[in-house]
Design a protein around this motif. Sequence first.
Motif, mmCIF file in Angstrom:
data_model
loop_
_atom_site.group_PDB
_atom_site.id
_atom_site.type_symbol
_atom_site.label_atom_id
_atom_site.label_comp_id
_atom_site.label_asym_id
_atom_site.label_seq_id
_atom_site.Cartn_x
_atom_site.Cartn_y
_atom_site.Cartn_z
ATOM 1 N N GLY A 130 7.051 51.394 62.973
ATOM 2 C CA GLY A 130 5.704 51.094 63.416
ATOM 3 C C GLY A 130 4.622 51.330 62.395
ATOM 4 N N LEU A 131 4.998 51.764 61.196
ATOM 5 C CA LEU A 131 4.012 52.059 60.164
ATOM 6 C C LEU A 131 4.213 51.244 58.896
ATOM 7 C CD1 LEU A 131 3.955 55.965 60.451
ATOM 8 C CD2 LEU A 131 2.360 54.339 61.486
ATOM 9 N N ARG A 132 5.136 50.312 58.909
ATOM 10 C CA ARG A 132 5.448 49.568 57.689
ATOM 11 C C ARG A 132 5.451 48.060 57.931
ATOM 12 N NH1 ARG A 132 10.746 48.303 58.736
ATOM 13 N NH2 ARG A 132 11.996 49.792 59.915
ATOM 14 N N ASP A 133 4.696 47.596 58.923
ATOM 15 C CA ASP A 133 4.659 46.165 59.235
ATOM 16 C C ASP A 133 3.744 45.428 58.267
ATOM 17 O OD1 ASP A 133 6.291 46.763 61.376
ATOM 18 O OD2 ASP A 133 4.636 46.871 62.810
ATOM 19 N N ALA A 134 4.187 44.282 57.813
ATOM 20 C CA ALA A 134 3.376 43.475 56.905
ATOM 21 C C ALA A 134 2.018 43.173 57.524
ATOM 22 C CB ALA A 134 4.108 42.175 56.564
ATOM 23 N N GLY A 135 0.979 43.260 56.707
ATOM 24 C CA GLY A 135 -0.367 42.975 57.161
ATOM 25 C C GLY A 135 -1.150 44.187 57.616
ATOM 26 N N MET A 136 -0.493 45.343 57.788
ATOM 27 C CA MET A 136 -1.208 46.545 58.207
ATOM 28 C C MET A 136 -2.180 46.973 57.111
ATOM 29 S SD MET A 136 1.706 48.865 60.125
ATOM 30 C CE MET A 136 0.540 49.730 61.195
ATOM 31 N N ARG A 137 -3.338 47.477 57.550
ATOM 32 C CA ARG A 137 -4.298 47.997 56.578
ATOM 33 C C ARG A 137 -3.868 49.399 56.173
ATOM 34 N NH1 ARG A 137 -10.556 49.518 56.522
ATOM 35 N NH2 ARG A 137 -11.170 48.426 54.604
ATOM 36 N N VAL A 138 -3.776 49.616 54.881
ATOM 37 C CA VAL A 138 -3.305 50.889 54.350
ATOM 38 C C VAL A 138 -4.313 51.406 53.336
ATOM 39 C CG1 VAL A 138 -0.889 50.268 54.735
ATOM 40 C CG2 VAL A 138 -1.939 49.800 52.506
ATOM 41 N N TRP A 139 -4.167 52.684 53.008
ATOM 42 C CA TRP A 139 -5.053 53.318 52.042
ATOM 43 C C TRP A 139 -4.221 53.959 50.940
ATOM 44 C CZ3 TRP A 139 -10.420 53.171 52.217
ATOM 45 C CH2 TRP A 139 -10.952 52.545 53.353
ATOM 46 N N LEU A 140 -4.586 53.645 49.702
ATOM 47 C CA LEU A 140 -3.854 54.114 48.534
ATOM 48 C C LEU A 140 -4.704 55.100 47.733
ATOM 49 C CD1 LEU A 140 -2.426 50.717 47.170
ATOM 50 C CD2 LEU A 140 -1.491 52.178 48.986
ATOM 51 N N GLU A 141 -4.022 56.034 47.082
ATOM 52 C CA GLU A 141 -4.692 56.989 46.191
ATOM 53 C C GLU A 141 -4.416 56.579 44.744
ATOM 54 O OE1 GLU A 141 -5.272 61.802 45.752
ATOM 55 O OE2 GLU A 141 -3.339 61.040 46.449
ATOM 56 N N PRO A 142 -5.455 56.145 44.014
ATOM 57 C CA PRO A 142 -5.248 55.760 42.615
ATOM 58 C C PRO A 142 -5.043 56.989 41.728
ATOM 59 C CG PRO A 142 -7.298 54.849 43.522
ATOM 60 C CD PRO A 142 -6.835 55.929 44.452
ATOM 61 N N ASN A 143 -4.404 56.779 40.596
ATOM 62 C CA ASN A 143 -4.278 57.845 39.607
ATOM 63 C C ASN A 143 -4.278 57.226 38.217
ATOM 64 O OD1 ASN A 143 -1.394 57.955 38.224
ATOM 65 N ND2 ASN A 143 -1.077 57.293 40.360
ATOM 66 N N ASP A 144 -4.695 58.001 37.241
ATOM 67 C CA ASP A 144 -4.671 57.536 35.848
ATOM 68 C C ASP A 144 -3.775 58.418 34.984
ATOM 69 O OD1 ASP A 144 -6.178 59.820 35.779
ATOM 70 O OD2 ASP A 144 -7.995 58.881 34.985
ATOM 71 N N ASP A 145 -2.794 59.035 35.634
ATOM 72 C CA ASP A 145 -1.858 59.919 34.932
ATOM 73 C C ASP A 145 -0.885 59.073 34.110
ATOM 74 O OD1 ASP A 145 0.063 61.729 34.108
ATOM 75 O OD2 ASP A 145 0.121 62.797 36.016
#
Length: 251
Positions: free
Chosen positions: A44-59
């Motif tokens: 229920g948390l990996r369906d295509a089209g779901m709005r998600v939030w990512l944490e960027p990094n520059d490591d």
Amino acid sequence: MRFQTPLVPGRLIRRYNRFLADVTLEETGEDVTAHCPNPGAMLGLRDAGMRVWLEPNDDPRRKLRHGWRLVELPGGHLAGIDTAVPNRVVREALEARAVAELSNYGTVRPEVKYGTRSRVDFLLSEPGLPDVYVEVKNVHLRRQGDWAEFPDCVTVRGAKHLAELSAMVAAGHRAVMLYLVQRTDCGRLRMANDLDPAYAAAFDAARAAGVEMLCYGTRIDHEGVRLGHALPVDDAPQCGEGGKTVADGIN
């Protein structure tokens, strides 16, 4: 627990290979591959089209420039998908004495060896009180009503932890299984017997042996994840009777 950098929104294309997810960033339209810090089924948390939030990094030491952190749910709710977050949240709460049932303990030690080639998540101690062995489990499955359920797939390791906590009780210590619900649309917890009946049976046996079953919700926003209120744990037998499971009726 606060995120290290501001999160950016996107739309999930697919989650694959357990630890990878393709996402279209909303701001630029760019497709990126993000690290998925969750080996579970993520039902229920990996369906295509779901709005998600990512944490960027520059490591420069990291191959991927984004880590998947949150999923948006109906009604303005959020779910955290990083399985490392619960231990960080619980550690902060234990050290702040914010877990009511364990607030008498001042010393919090993570990753202490115990049982059979295992490490307990936290060992709590306080002069004059029995030691407390605390295991933490991440919960983010919801299928019916406001029930949070654990696990979302078979976990032999999880059943082993329950047996080892039972052994600590038999040795005269306190033992706690703390389920942290990393989504904001749940109000209570039960075991997903239909997904892992062996774990449900192990849960029943551990509770009968004196292992304390605690559940806490979380407060989640785009800044971070924090401990929420205590949630009730279903007091009925979790392995069911006569073949009937607690998850009967779920589509």
